[in-house]
Design a protein around this motif. Structure first.
Motif, PDB file in Angstrom:
ATOM      1  N   GLU A  73      -5.842 -16.841   5.483  1.00  0.00           N
ATOM      2  CA  GLU A  73      -6.542 -15.566   5.699  1.00  0.00           C
ATOM      3  C   GLU A  73      -6.027 -14.883   6.970  1.00  0.00           C
ATOM      4  OE1 GLU A  73      -8.573 -14.200   3.604  1.00  0.00           O
ATOM      5  OE2 GLU A  73      -9.298 -12.522   4.821  1.00  0.00           O
ATOM      6  N   ALA A  74      -5.851 -15.692   8.021  1.00  0.00           N
ATOM      7  CA  ALA A  74      -5.307 -15.132   9.267  1.00  0.00           C
ATOM      8  C   ALA A  74      -3.907 -14.569   9.010  1.00  0.00           C
ATOM      9  CB  ALA A  74      -5.258 -16.206  10.351  1.00  0.00           C
ATOM     10  N   GLN A 106       3.432  -6.508   3.359  1.00  0.00           N
ATOM     11  CA  GLN A 106       2.999  -7.916   3.278  1.00  0.00           C
ATOM     12  C   GLN A 106       4.033  -8.758   2.523  1.00  0.00           C
ATOM     13  OE1 GLN A 106      -1.308  -7.686   1.987  1.00  0.00           O
ATOM     14  NE2 GLN A 106      -0.798  -5.497   2.108  1.00  0.00           N
ATOM     15  N   PRO A 161       0.367  -7.790  10.710  1.00  0.00           N
ATOM     16  CA  PRO A 161       0.935  -6.456  10.466  1.00  0.00           C
ATOM     17  C   PRO A 161       2.279  -6.578   9.749  1.00  0.00           C
ATOM     18  CG  PRO A 161       1.328  -7.117  12.745  1.00  0.00           C
ATOM     19  CD  PRO A 161       0.505  -8.219  12.102  1.00  0.00           C
ATOM     20  N   ALA A 195       0.234 -16.193  12.977  1.00  0.00           N
ATOM     21  CA  ALA A 195      -1.220 -16.076  12.788  1.00  0.00           C
ATOM     22  C   ALA A 195      -1.765 -17.325  12.097  1.00  0.00           C
ATOM     23  CB  ALA A 195      -1.536 -14.826  11.974  1.00  0.00           C
ATOM     24  N   ALA A 252       3.203 -13.419  10.263  1.00  0.00           N
ATOM     25  CA  ALA A 252       2.174 -14.072   9.436  1.00  0.00           C
ATOM     26  C   ALA A 252       2.120 -15.569   9.742  1.00  0.00           C
ATOM     27  CB  ALA A 252       2.474 -13.837   7.952  1.00  0.00           C
ATOM     28  N   ARG A 277      -2.738 -13.429   6.304  1.00  0.00           N
ATOM     29  CA  ARG A 277      -2.868 -12.251   5.440  1.00  0.00           C
ATOM     30  C   ARG A 277      -3.076 -10.960   6.240  1.00  0.00           C
ATOM     31  NH1 ARG A 277      -6.670  -9.957   1.601  1.00  0.00           N
ATOM     32  NH2 ARG A 277      -8.504 -10.722   2.676  1.00  0.00           N
ATOM     33  N   TRP A 278      -3.698 -11.129   7.437  1.00  0.00           N
ATOM     34  CA  TRP A 278      -4.025  -9.942   8.238  1.00  0.00           C
ATOM     35  C   TRP A 278      -2.927  -9.581   9.227  1.00  0.00           C
ATOM     36  CZ3 TRP A 278      -7.394  -6.651   6.556  1.00  0.00           C
ATOM     37  CH2 TRP A 278      -8.382  -7.105   5.676  1.00  0.00           C
ATOM     38  N   ASN A 287       2.889  -1.884   5.490  1.00  0.00           N
ATOM     39  CA  ASN A 287       1.871  -2.813   4.968  1.00  0.00           C
ATOM     40  C   ASN A 287       2.348  -3.497   3.674  1.00  0.00           C
ATOM     41  OD1 ASN A 287      -0.546  -4.211   5.135  1.00  0.00           O
ATOM     42  ND2 ASN A 287      -1.739  -2.631   4.076  1.00  0.00           N
ATOM     43  N   GLN A 319      -4.580 -19.807  13.823  1.00  0.00           N
ATOM     44  CA  GLN A 319      -5.880 -20.029  13.172  1.00  0.00           C
ATOM     45  C   GLN A 319      -6.052 -21.514  12.825  1.00  0.00           C
ATOM     46  OE1 GLN A 319      -8.508 -17.939  12.741  1.00  0.00           O
ATOM     47  NE2 GLN A 319      -9.568 -19.781  12.042  1.00  0.00           N
TER      48      GLN A 319
END
Ligand SMILES: Cc1cc2nc3c(=O)[nH]c(=O)nc-3n(C[C@H](O)[C@H](O)[C@H](O)COP(=O)(O)O)c2cc1C
Length: 202
Positions: free
Chosen positions: A37-38, A49, A43, A115, A112, A40-41, A47, A119
């Motif tokens: 999830e972290a 991804q 930048p 992050a 990603a 996924r958020w 966008n 997390q």
């Protein structure tokens, strides 16, 4: 040994390091979901991804195949991880209906993964990036399409006692250091450091 930052920084950033001694215990889905999830958020350009994550866990249908992809030296310690995560990134993105090259696919996948790692650490789990694996075999055996780059494999696990680690790695099983800001940040061009060498008073 714990790390000492030269300048004030949240301990999250210095507490994250890459051990090789893992307990091998099962990682709960909830931990993985939070870490992804972290990720996924993070930048990303437009966008888009571009990141994709493929996961294998001990005992599942993919675990041995994933271990087999690693260079033998990495397999020595990664076999005690709780999950191996293969990170891919999409080479193309959609720009207003047109498929174009995404020049920042690796940069964004890197954001990603960072992050994800932070997390995971907040939940008590460590990560260790692995670049030493057979990329050609990975693409072929896992049917990775040509429009995805193969970025890295991440080992995730709970840090274990050093006794469980192959002796070859004992000496390096400690957090390492970093180049100074003086040698890393420059004023406009690479010619001149942006900051003097001094450090904040401890
Ligand atoms: C993309 C990537 C590839 C890496 N490949 C390997 C590897 O193949 N084997 C290994 O033991 N460590 C590997 N590492 C771990 C790095 O050596 C480690 O992150 C670096 O020394 C910084 O240490 P730290 O993560 O403990 O702060 C890799 C790390 C990254 C991010």
């Amino acid at each position: 040994m714990s790390r000492i930052a030269d300048h004030p920084v949240d301990p999250l950033f210095t507490d994250r390091w890459s051990p090789r001694s893992f307990t091998g215990e099962a990682v709960p889905d909830a931990v993985l979901r939070s870490a992804f999830e972290a990720a996924r958020w993070a930048p990303s350009a437009m966008n888009a991804q571009p990141w994709r994550f493929l996961i294998a866990r001990p005992g599942d249908a993919h675990w041995e195949r994933y271990l087999d992809l690693l260079m033998p030296r990495n397999r020595l310690w990664a076999a005690r991880a709780s999950a191996l995560v293969l990170i891919l990134s999409a080479l193309k993105l959609d720009r207003r209906g047109e498929t174009v090259d995404n020049v920042s696919h690796s940069f964004d996948a890197g954001a990603a993964w960072a992050a994800f790692a932070h997390q995971a650490l907040l939940l008590g789990w460590h990560t260790h990036g692995i670049g030493g694996f057979d990329r050609a075999a990975t693409r072929e055996r896992l049917n990775i399409p040509d429009d995805f780059a193969i970025e890295a494999i991440i080992a995730l696990g709970r840090k274990g006692e050093i006794e469980g680690l192959d002796p070859e790695f004992h000496a390096s099983e400690a957090p390492n250091g970093r180049r100074s800001i003086h040698e890393t940040v420059f004023a406009g061009t690479l010619a001149t450091p942006a900051f003097a060498e001094e450090r904040d008073a401890a």
